[in-house]
Motif scaffolding. Sequence first.
Motif, PDB file in Angstrom:
ATOM      1  N   MET A   1      -6.470 -21.182 -48.099  1.00  0.00           N
ATOM      2  CA  MET A   1      -5.528 -22.241 -48.408  1.00  0.00           C
ATOM      3  C   MET A   1      -4.487 -22.457 -47.320  1.00  0.00           C
ATOM      4  O   MET A   1      -3.856 -21.720 -47.067  1.00  0.00           O
ATOM      5  CB  MET A   1      -4.651 -21.882 -49.929  1.00  0.00           C
ATOM      6  N   GLU A   2      -4.534 -23.552 -46.939  1.00  0.00           N
ATOM      7  CA  GLU A   2      -3.583 -24.073 -45.972  1.00  0.00           C
ATOM      8  C   GLU A   2      -2.198 -24.086 -46.162  1.00  0.00           C
ATOM      9  O   GLU A   2      -1.857 -24.387 -47.207  1.00  0.00           O
ATOM     10  CB  GLU A   2      -3.875 -25.636 -45.490  1.00  0.00           C
ATOM     11  N   GLY A   3      -1.356 -23.421 -45.420  1.00  0.00           N
ATOM     12  CA  GLY A   3      -0.269 -23.074 -45.400  1.00  0.00           C
ATOM     13  C   GLY A   3       0.244 -22.029 -46.099  1.00  0.00           C
ATOM     14  O   GLY A   3       1.684 -21.598 -46.746  1.00  0.00           O
ATOM     15  N   ALA A   4      -0.604 -21.306 -46.737  1.00  0.00           N
ATOM     16  CA  ALA A   4      -0.381 -20.328 -47.620  1.00  0.00           C
ATOM     17  C   ALA A   4       0.430 -19.053 -46.962  1.00  0.00           C
ATOM     18  O   ALA A   4       1.048 -18.266 -47.511  1.00  0.00           O
ATOM     19  CB  ALA A   4      -1.728 -19.620 -48.314  1.00  0.00           C
ATOM     20  N   ASN A   5      -0.076 -19.009 -45.662  1.00  0.00           N
ATOM     21  CA  ASN A   5       0.898 -17.717 -44.793  1.00  0.00           C
ATOM     22  C   ASN A   5       1.948 -18.297 -44.022  1.00  0.00           C
ATOM     23  O   ASN A   5       2.298 -17.579 -43.252  1.00  0.00           O
ATOM     24  CB  ASN A   5      -0.358 -17.123 -43.875  1.00  0.00           C
ATOM     25  N   ALA A   6       2.430 -19.568 -44.385  1.00  0.00           N
ATOM     26  CA  ALA A   6       3.383 -20.047 -43.485  1.00  0.00           C
ATOM     27  C   ALA A   6       4.798 -19.495 -43.813  1.00  0.00           C
ATOM     28  O   ALA A   6       4.941 -18.839 -44.920  1.00  0.00           O
ATOM     29  CB  ALA A   6       3.747 -21.461 -43.837  1.00  0.00           C
ATOM     30  N   PRO A   7       5.426 -18.901 -43.053  1.00  0.00           N
ATOM     31  CA  PRO A   7       6.822 -18.140 -43.227  1.00  0.00           C
ATOM     32  C   PRO A   7       7.756 -18.989 -44.111  1.00  0.00           C
ATOM     33  O   PRO A   7       7.893 -20.136 -44.013  1.00  0.00           O
ATOM     34  CB  PRO A   7       7.315 -17.986 -41.906  1.00  0.00           C
ATOM     35  N   SER A   8       8.555 -18.237 -44.835  1.00  0.00           N
ATOM     36  CA  SER A   8       9.534 -18.808 -45.760  1.00  0.00           C
ATOM     37  C   SER A   8      10.557 -19.365 -45.146  1.00  0.00           C
ATOM     38  O   SER A   8      10.994 -18.610 -44.106  1.00  0.00           O
ATOM     39  CB  SER A   8       9.718 -17.897 -46.875  1.00  0.00           C
ATOM     40  N   ARG A   9      11.181 -20.402 -45.602  1.00  0.00           N
ATOM     41  CA  ARG A   9      12.098 -21.111 -45.174  1.00  0.00           C
ATOM     42  C   ARG A   9      13.520 -20.987 -46.028  1.00  0.00           C
ATOM     43  O   ARG A   9      14.616 -21.449 -45.727  1.00  0.00           O
ATOM     44  CB  ARG A   9      12.138 -22.775 -44.888  1.00  0.00           C
ATOM     45  N   ALA A  10      13.174 -20.085 -47.136  1.00  0.00           N
ATOM     46  CA  ALA A  10      14.533 -19.753 -48.009  1.00  0.00           C
ATOM     47  C   ALA A  10      15.435 -19.066 -47.184  1.00  0.00           C
ATOM     48  O   ALA A  10      15.218 -18.449 -46.417  1.00  0.00           O
ATOM     49  CB  ALA A  10      13.983 -19.048 -49.128  1.00  0.00           C
ATOM     50  N   PRO A  11      16.811 -19.222 -47.530  1.00  0.00           N
ATOM     51  CA  PRO A  11      17.727 -18.471 -46.857  1.00  0.00           C
ATOM     52  C   PRO A  11      17.446 -16.931 -47.027  1.00  0.00           C
ATOM     53  O   PRO A  11      16.989 -16.449 -48.202  1.00  0.00           O
ATOM     54  CB  PRO A  11      19.008 -18.942 -47.718  1.00  0.00           C
ATOM     55  N   VAL A  12      17.966 -16.250 -46.311  1.00  0.00           N
ATOM     56  CA  VAL A  12      17.868 -14.687 -46.312  1.00  0.00           C
ATOM     57  C   VAL A  12      19.208 -14.136 -45.890  1.00  0.00           C
ATOM     58  O   VAL A  12      19.840 -14.393 -45.066  1.00  0.00           O
ATOM     59  CB  VAL A  12      16.883 -14.199 -45.237  1.00  0.00           C
ATOM     60  N   THR A  13      19.585 -13.341 -46.762  1.00  0.00           N
ATOM     61  CA  THR A  13      20.846 -12.590 -46.642  1.00  0.00           C
ATOM     62  C   THR A  13      20.642 -11.425 -46.022  1.00  0.00           C
ATOM     63  O   THR A  13      19.762 -10.439 -46.228  1.00  0.00           O
ATOM     64  CB  THR A  13      21.509 -12.245 -48.146  1.00  0.00           C
ATOM     65  N   LEU A  14      21.251 -11.043 -44.598  1.00  0.00           N
ATOM     66  CA  LEU A  14      21.336 -10.028 -43.854  1.00  0.00           C
ATOM     67  C   LEU A  14      22.134  -8.896 -44.319  1.00  0.00           C
ATOM     68  O   LEU A  14      22.011  -7.557 -44.376  1.00  0.00           O
ATOM     69  CB  LEU A  14      21.472 -10.402 -42.480  1.00  0.00           C
ATOM     70  N   PHE A  15      23.482  -9.422 -44.609  1.00  0.00           N
ATOM     71  CA  PHE A  15      24.558  -8.472 -44.902  1.00  0.00           C
ATOM     72  C   PHE A  15      25.527  -9.082 -46.149  1.00  0.00           C
ATOM     73  O   PHE A  15      25.741 -10.394 -45.863  1.00  0.00           O
ATOM     74  CB  PHE A  15      25.320  -7.907 -43.904  1.00  0.00           C
ATOM     75  N   THR A  16      25.924  -8.291 -47.062  1.00  0.00           N
ATOM     76  CA  THR A  16      27.082  -8.723 -47.774  1.00  0.00           C
ATOM     77  C   THR A  16      28.015  -7.827 -47.762  1.00  0.00           C
ATOM     78  O   THR A  16      27.905  -6.514 -47.362  1.00  0.00           O
ATOM     79  CB  THR A  16      26.653  -8.753 -49.195  1.00  0.00           C
ATOM     80  N   LEU A  17      29.422  -8.129 -47.994  1.00  0.00           N
ATOM     81  CA  LEU A  17      30.574  -7.037 -47.706  1.00  0.00           C
ATOM     82  C   LEU A  17      31.123  -7.182 -49.202  1.00  0.00           C
ATOM     83  O   LEU A  17      32.345  -7.549 -49.216  1.00  0.00           O
ATOM     84  CB  LEU A  17      31.427  -7.447 -46.761  1.00  0.00           C
ATOM     85  N   ASN A  18      30.591  -6.789 -50.015  1.00  0.00           N
ATOM     86  CA  ASN A  18      31.188  -6.830 -51.448  1.00  0.00           C
ATOM     87  C   ASN A  18      31.224  -5.476 -52.285  1.00  0.00           C
ATOM     88  O   ASN A  18      31.642  -5.452 -53.419  1.00  0.00           O
ATOM     89  CB  ASN A  18      30.211  -7.924 -52.416  1.00  0.00           C
ATOM     90  N   THR A  19      30.874  -4.378 -51.553  1.00  0.00           N
ATOM     91  CA  THR A  19      31.188  -3.247 -52.300  1.00  0.00           C
ATOM     92  C   THR A  19      31.631  -1.918 -51.062  1.00  0.00           C
ATOM     93  O   THR A  19      31.482  -2.275 -49.979  1.00  0.00           O
ATOM     94  CB  THR A  19      29.861  -2.695 -52.882  1.00  0.00           C
ATOM     95  N   PRO A  20      31.902  -0.629 -51.751  1.00  0.00           N
ATOM     96  CA  PRO A  20      32.173   0.188 -50.635  1.00  0.00           C
ATOM     97  C   PRO A  20      31.070   0.787 -49.799  1.00  0.00           C
ATOM     98  O   PRO A  20      31.295   0.799 -48.659  1.00  0.00           O
ATOM     99  CB  PRO A  20      32.718   1.358 -51.663  1.00  0.00           C
ATOM    100  N   GLU A  21      29.735   0.600 -50.604  1.00  0.00           N
ATOM    101  CA  GLU A  21      28.613   0.824 -49.732  1.00  0.00           C
ATOM    102  C   GLU A  21      28.314   0.077 -48.633  1.00  0.00           C
ATOM    103  O   GLU A  21      27.972   0.069 -47.520  1.00  0.00           O
ATOM    104  CB  GLU A  21      27.712   1.004 -50.646  1.00  0.00           C
ATOM    105  N   ASP A  22      28.749  -1.215 -48.898  1.00  0.00           N
ATOM    106  CA  ASP A  22      28.487  -2.602 -47.942  1.00  0.00           C
ATOM    107  C   ASP A  22      29.389  -2.191 -46.640  1.00  0.00           C
ATOM    108  O   ASP A  22      28.975  -2.193 -45.585  1.00  0.00           O
ATOM    109  CB  ASP A  22      28.806  -3.856 -48.568  1.00  0.00           C
TER     110      ASP A  22
END
Length: 218
Positions: A1-22
């Motif tokens: 199926m054409e385009g089935a393996n195209a990389p996703s353009r959706a945003p990706v979160t690399l890091f959050t700084l919302n918890t002590p573990e973060d």
Amino acid sequence: MEGANAPSRAPVTLFTLNTPEDIKQFATGCDADIGGTSTVHLELDESGSAATGRFWGEMRLSVRPEFQGKIRGGYAGFRNKPRPTLFGELCDDVSGHQYLALRLRLGGDPRLRNSYFVNLQTDGPVTTDLWQHRLYFKRNDGGWEDVFVPFDNFILTNTGELVQDQITMYRERIRTVGISLLGGNSGVSGPYDLGIHSIRVVNDEDVTRPLKDPSQGA
């Protein structure tokens, strides 16, 4: 199926700084490590409706007397720690995205607003290479904003100096992401305070407030 393996353009979160573990994912440093007098802290700020990271301290240009004339003061920063796994170090592939997106809140001495930089280290052969770009803020009211930096606009530096022969960033393996404050470069000292919510990668369709480089004119 054409385009089935195209990389996703959706945003990706690399890091959050919302918890002590973060927060524990990051390491800090400043000129005091080698004889300067600046201070640096990266902590969880729980004073608002949601917890976020807070990078703060005192930017000082002076150095301890025994280091006068030997080193230059005026820097502080943080970056994520190395992420070892059983199969080697974990790196991020950002080759399918055009922008690094940082959700930030600027505080502290307003004279320091143009002294913040974002830094990327790739998994390349020269460990002292660092890709760098100045952070341009639009807000002056201490509110949160999204700062978008095109990957193509980063410049390659080595031990703080511009590399004359610029190359293409190896975006398939980003090893570390960090933020630095270079008061020594601008000759500005004072208290600094930067809130950090998250660091993501996005494409054009998710850029809500692209920041124009002021050096490019109107």
